[in-house]
Design a protein around this motif. Structure first.
Motif, PDB file in Angstrom:
ATOM      1  N   ALA A 125      41.894  40.846  38.272  1.00  0.00           N
ATOM      2  CA  ALA A 125      43.220  40.708  37.667  1.00  0.00           C
ATOM      3  C   ALA A 125      44.192  40.293  38.764  1.00  0.00           C
ATOM      4  O   ALA A 125      44.261  40.943  39.816  1.00  0.00           O
ATOM      5  N   THR A 126      44.924  39.226  38.531  1.00  0.00           N
ATOM      6  CA  THR A 126      45.801  38.691  39.564  1.00  0.00           C
ATOM      7  C   THR A 126      47.060  38.125  38.934  1.00  0.00           C
ATOM      8  O   THR A 126      47.137  37.922  37.719  1.00  0.00           O
ATOM      9  N   GLN A 127      48.068  37.902  39.763  1.00  0.00           N
ATOM     10  CA  GLN A 127      49.306  37.293  39.299  1.00  0.00           C
ATOM     11  C   GLN A 127      49.127  35.790  39.135  1.00  0.00           C
ATOM     12  O   GLN A 127      48.174  35.202  39.644  1.00  0.00           O
ATOM     13  N   GLY A 128      50.038  35.163  38.406  1.00  0.00           N
ATOM     14  CA  GLY A 128      50.035  33.713  38.320  1.00  0.00           C
ATOM     15  C   GLY A 128      50.365  33.128  39.679  1.00  0.00           C
ATOM     16  O   GLY A 128      51.357  33.531  40.308  1.00  0.00           O
ATOM     17  N   PRO A 129      49.561  32.209  40.195  1.00  0.00           N
ATOM     18  CA  PRO A 129      49.813  31.670  41.541  1.00  0.00           C
ATOM     19  C   PRO A 129      51.212  31.100  41.677  1.00  0.00           C
ATOM     20  O   PRO A 129      51.756  30.506  40.740  1.00  0.00           O
ATOM     21  N   ILE A 136      38.058  35.740  36.585  1.00  0.00           N
ATOM     22  CA  ILE A 136      39.439  35.871  37.055  1.00  0.00           C
ATOM     23  C   ILE A 136      40.373  35.726  35.858  1.00  0.00           C
ATOM     24  O   ILE A 136      40.298  34.750  35.115  1.00  0.00           O
ATOM     25  N   VAL A 137      41.244  36.714  35.673  1.00  0.00           N
ATOM     26  CA  VAL A 137      42.193  36.708  34.562  1.00  0.00           C
ATOM     27  C   VAL A 137      43.591  36.849  35.147  1.00  0.00           C
ATOM     28  O   VAL A 137      43.828  37.698  36.017  1.00  0.00           O
ATOM     29  N   HIS A 138      44.512  36.024  34.674  1.00  0.00           N
ATOM     30  CA  HIS A 138      45.886  36.144  35.148  1.00  0.00           C
ATOM     31  C   HIS A 138      46.857  35.722  34.061  1.00  0.00           C
ATOM     32  O   HIS A 138      46.535  34.924  33.187  1.00  0.00           O
ATOM     33  N   CYS A 139      48.043  36.300  34.114  1.00  0.00           N
ATOM     34  CA  CYS A 139      49.167  35.841  33.293  1.00  0.00           C
ATOM     35  C   CYS A 139      50.274  35.492  34.274  1.00  0.00           C
ATOM     36  O   CYS A 139      50.075  34.630  35.128  1.00  0.00           O
ATOM     37  N   SER A 140      51.424  36.141  34.205  1.00  0.00           N
ATOM     38  CA  SER A 140      52.462  35.907  35.203  1.00  0.00           C
ATOM     39  C   SER A 140      52.405  36.975  36.296  1.00  0.00           C
ATOM     40  O   SER A 140      52.296  36.665  37.465  1.00  0.00           O
ATOM     41  N   ALA A 141      52.470  38.245  35.905  1.00  0.00           N
ATOM     42  CA  ALA A 141      52.369  39.342  36.875  1.00  0.00           C
ATOM     43  C   ALA A 141      50.976  39.909  36.982  1.00  0.00           C
ATOM     44  O   ALA A 141      50.663  40.615  37.931  1.00  0.00           O
ATOM     45  N   ARG A 144      49.572  40.809  29.661  1.00  0.00           N
ATOM     46  CA  ARG A 144      48.580  40.039  28.907  1.00  0.00           C
ATOM     47  C   ARG A 144      47.195  40.160  29.532  1.00  0.00           C
ATOM     48  O   ARG A 144      46.184  40.236  28.835  1.00  0.00           O
ATOM     49  N   THR A 145      47.175  40.173  30.865  1.00  0.00           N
ATOM     50  CA  THR A 145      45.891  40.316  31.567  1.00  0.00           C
ATOM     51  C   THR A 145      45.214  41.623  31.191  1.00  0.00           C
ATOM     52  O   THR A 145      44.005  41.667  30.921  1.00  0.00           O
TER      53      THR A 145
END
Length: 526
Positions: A332-336, A454-459, A463-464
């Motif tokens: 889970a990661t932030q949007g680059p 790898i799943v990301h949304c904005s933060a 949503r992730t």
């Protein structure tokens, strides 16, 4: 030059004054009280005199204007005012009966005006004098105003309606009331902005502030340490032990039980990270939101050549456990951001990720994620990225990439999910469920040596969190016939704070699982 002037030593004159004041003998408290009392009386007397003068002047001017409105010129009106003052100030026996009757008839209206103005002005003066005489009247008002400005309002939760905030969205400030402190969510280049000054109601339930870990070890997954406060220890135990197993037939009724769901959701600690844990120069430039940070024990560490290069190892991402506690099933990661595109692709290659799930638009009133993929081909950190095919479906776009580095070639699939509009609540669950099933099928077809999805949304928490939780719970419902949404959410928050960010998201996961249960039961019913 300006900075030196601001930060230099104080002027010698000020120093001498302070020394002379320090050398003065302390005054008697009784004398100080008398001095303050006389000072207040003097202030009240001056104020009363000013208001009395203002009262007289306003009466004279008011009567003069009134005479002019009755048809007199400026000078005749002034003469009439003087005659009226002479009449009022002269002794009572000095007027004849005819003259007295004439003045009564002619001066009735001016006299009423004088009385009204006197009462109004004197009332204001008396109130002001009483306020000045009261101890600390004015300073209290000013202090209260300053305090009210410093307090931050509690964050509110959006309602389950189409007109409210997107279920899977994160605005500049998290909706969940975790930090009630003065903070700015925008990314800045000043490392000093990492320090957050609490206002007094800072709540960090479950935050692992006291952990001492080897932060430069790539892929470090050291278990939680000790030295936790009682509140943190209690929150940790809750996240580790909380459970509420729902049978398939209970999912729909549970999703509609608002009071029970709210009580369950708000009881769960968020487990956010204190920003002071990442008080390292340059780290702030790599975070989209300064208060949404990776939990230290499960963060993804990028490989670097220098052992002490913490900034080179850092990326705002966490390993997430999957169904049955499978380690590193997801990331889970932030949007680059523009500053972290290279780091993102380094992570994709290092972790051998077969799939990227993007659940955000590039722009949603402001930038939510930079467009980190090329139109054709591009190279980041020695990794050659080429777009081979773009497939447009109803609710998402599928891009198939070829990655090449050091003579090795891999295939990568990116599912860009865009069916949730900005600031709107999804009115149906099937699109998310279809995406979860599509990604799981693609994952089964990936090479055996593939790494996490790898799943990301904005933060990387709202949503992730919903996507990862739905993926895990669909497997549990399929293989066990039950769904423990509470336990799964707590598991996610142990790995990354704030996963499934709002109550509405938590309720929506229940709706999606209820829909999946109906799909599983349809063949049996037929």
């Amino acid at each position: 030059m300006a900075q030196n002037a601001m930060t230099g030593p104080p002027a010698p004159v000020d120093t001498q004054k302070e020394q002379e004041r320090d050398r003065q003998p302390p005054q008697n408290p009784l004398q100080e009280a008398h001095g303050v009392c006389w000072e207040r009386l003097w202030s009240m007397g001056v104020t009363a005199g000013c208001f009395f003068s203002l009262c007289m002047l306003s009466q004279i001017v008011g009567v003069w204007v009134l005479y002019m409105l009755n048809g007199y010129g400026a000078f005749p009106a002034a003469h009439k005012v003087l005659d009226l003052m002479q009449y009022l100030l002269s002794p009572l026996g000095a007027h004849s009966s005819v003259e007295e009757e004439l003045w009564r008839m002619e001066s009735l209206c001016p006299l009423l005006v004088i009385i009204f103005l006197s009462i109004a002005v004197l009332s204001i003066g008396i109130l002001y004098c009483l306020r000045a005489l009261a101890p600390g009247g004015c300073p209290v008002v000013l202090d209260d105003r300053r305090q009210s400005v410093s307090r931050q309002p509690s964050f509110t939760y959006s309602e389950w309606t189409d007109a409210k905030q997107d279920l899977f969205d994160l605005d500049s400030v998290p909706e969940t009331p975790v930090f009630e402190c003065s903070m700015d969510m925008k990314t800045e280049s000043d490392a000093a902005t990492l320090t957050v000054k609490p206002v007094g109601l800072q709540e960090r339930r479950g935050s692992n502030v006291s952990l001492t870990l080897d932060m430069c070890t790539p892929g470090s997954t050291e278990p939680y340490g000790a030295m936790l406060s009682p509140r943190e220890q209690s929150a940790r135990e809750y996240l580790q032990k909380a459970s509420n197993v729902l049978m398939a037939a209970q999912l729909q009724s549970r999703a509609l039980d608002d009071s029970a769901l709210q009580a369950e959701f708000y009881e769960m600690p968020m487990n956010f990270v204190d920003p002071k844990e990442y008080n390292f120069p340059g780290v702030v430039r790599k975070n989209r939101y300064k208060t949404i940070l990776p939990n230290m024990h499960s963060r993804v560490c990028l490989k670097v050549t220098e052992e002490d290069d913490f900034l080179g190892t850092y990326i705002n991402a966490n390993y997430m456990r999957g169904y049955g506690g499978q380690e590193k099933a997801y990331i889970a990661t932030q949007g680059p951001t523009v500053n972290t595109v290279s780091d993102f692709w380094r992570m994709v290659w290092q972790e051998r990720a077969p799939i990227i799930v993007m659940i955000t638009n590039v722009e949603e009133k402001n930038e939510k994620c930079t467009e980190y993929w090329p139109e054709g081909a591009v190279t980041y950190e020695g990794i050659e990225i080429t777009v081979n095919k773009v497939i447009q479906a109803d609710d998402y776009n599928l891009r198939i990439f070829t990655l090449k580095c050091d003579g090795e070639e891999r295939t990568l699939r990116q599912y860009w999910y865009t069916s949730w509009p900005d600031q709107k609540t999804p009115d149906k669950a099937p699109p998310l469920l279809e995406l979860v099933q599509e990604v799981e099928e693609a994952r089964q077809q990936a090479p055996p040596c593939s790494g996490p999805v790898i799943v990301h949304c904005s933060a990387g928490i709202g949503r992730t969190g919903c996507f990862i939780a739905t993926s895990i719970l669909c497997k549990q419902l399929k293989y066990e016939g039950v769904a423990d949404i509470l336990k799964t959410t707590c598991q996610l928050r142990l790995d990354r704070g704030g996963m499934i960010q709002t109550y509405e998201q938590y309720q929506f996961v229940h709706h999606v699982l209820s829909l999946y249960e109906k799909q599983l039961s349809c063949p049996v019913e037929e």
